[in-house]
Design a protein around this motif. Structure first.
Motif, mmCIF file in Angstrom:
data_model
loop_
_atom_site.group_PDB
_atom_site.id
_atom_site.type_symbol
_atom_site.label_atom_id
_atom_site.label_comp_id
_atom_site.label_asym_id
_atom_site.label_seq_id
_atom_site.Cartn_x
_atom_site.Cartn_y
_atom_site.Cartn_z
ATOM 1 N N MET A 1 86.822 -8.896 54.320
ATOM 2 C CA MET A 1 85.797 -7.885 54.442
ATOM 3 C C MET A 1 84.686 -8.383 55.356
ATOM 4 N N THR A 2 84.261 -9.589 55.143
ATOM 5 C CA THR A 2 83.198 -10.146 55.958
ATOM 6 C C THR A 2 83.491 -11.614 56.203
ATOM 7 N N GLY A 48 80.035 -9.070 50.427
ATOM 8 C CA GLY A 48 79.383 -9.075 51.722
ATOM 9 C C GLY A 48 78.027 -9.743 51.725
#
Length: 73
Positions: A1-2, A48
């Protein structure tokens, strides 16, 4: 995701699906629950934010913990 690096209180890198242990008793906002030191939390999720993780415990579902209160199990 990040690609932000998330670390626990000891500086160990955390990944999705890791298990962590609480290093301090934590009161949960909005409930009368207290999660005790030494509680094992399995299958964490990174959200995140490098200072927070998402998880579920037996007492509370959808919990967000600060990484300064956990260590990798």
């Amino acid at each position: 995701m990040t690609d932000a690096i998330v670390k626990d209180s000891n500086g160990t890198t955390l990944k999705d699906g890791d298990s962590v242990t609480l290093i301090k008793d934590l009161k949960v906002k909005g409930t009368s629950e207290t999660i005790k030191r030494g509680t094992l939390v399995k299958n964490i999720r990174l959200n995140g934010n490098p200072g927070e993780i998402e998880c579920n415990t037996k007492q509370v579902k959808g919990l967000v913990l600060k990484t300064e209160f956990v260590k990798k199990a």
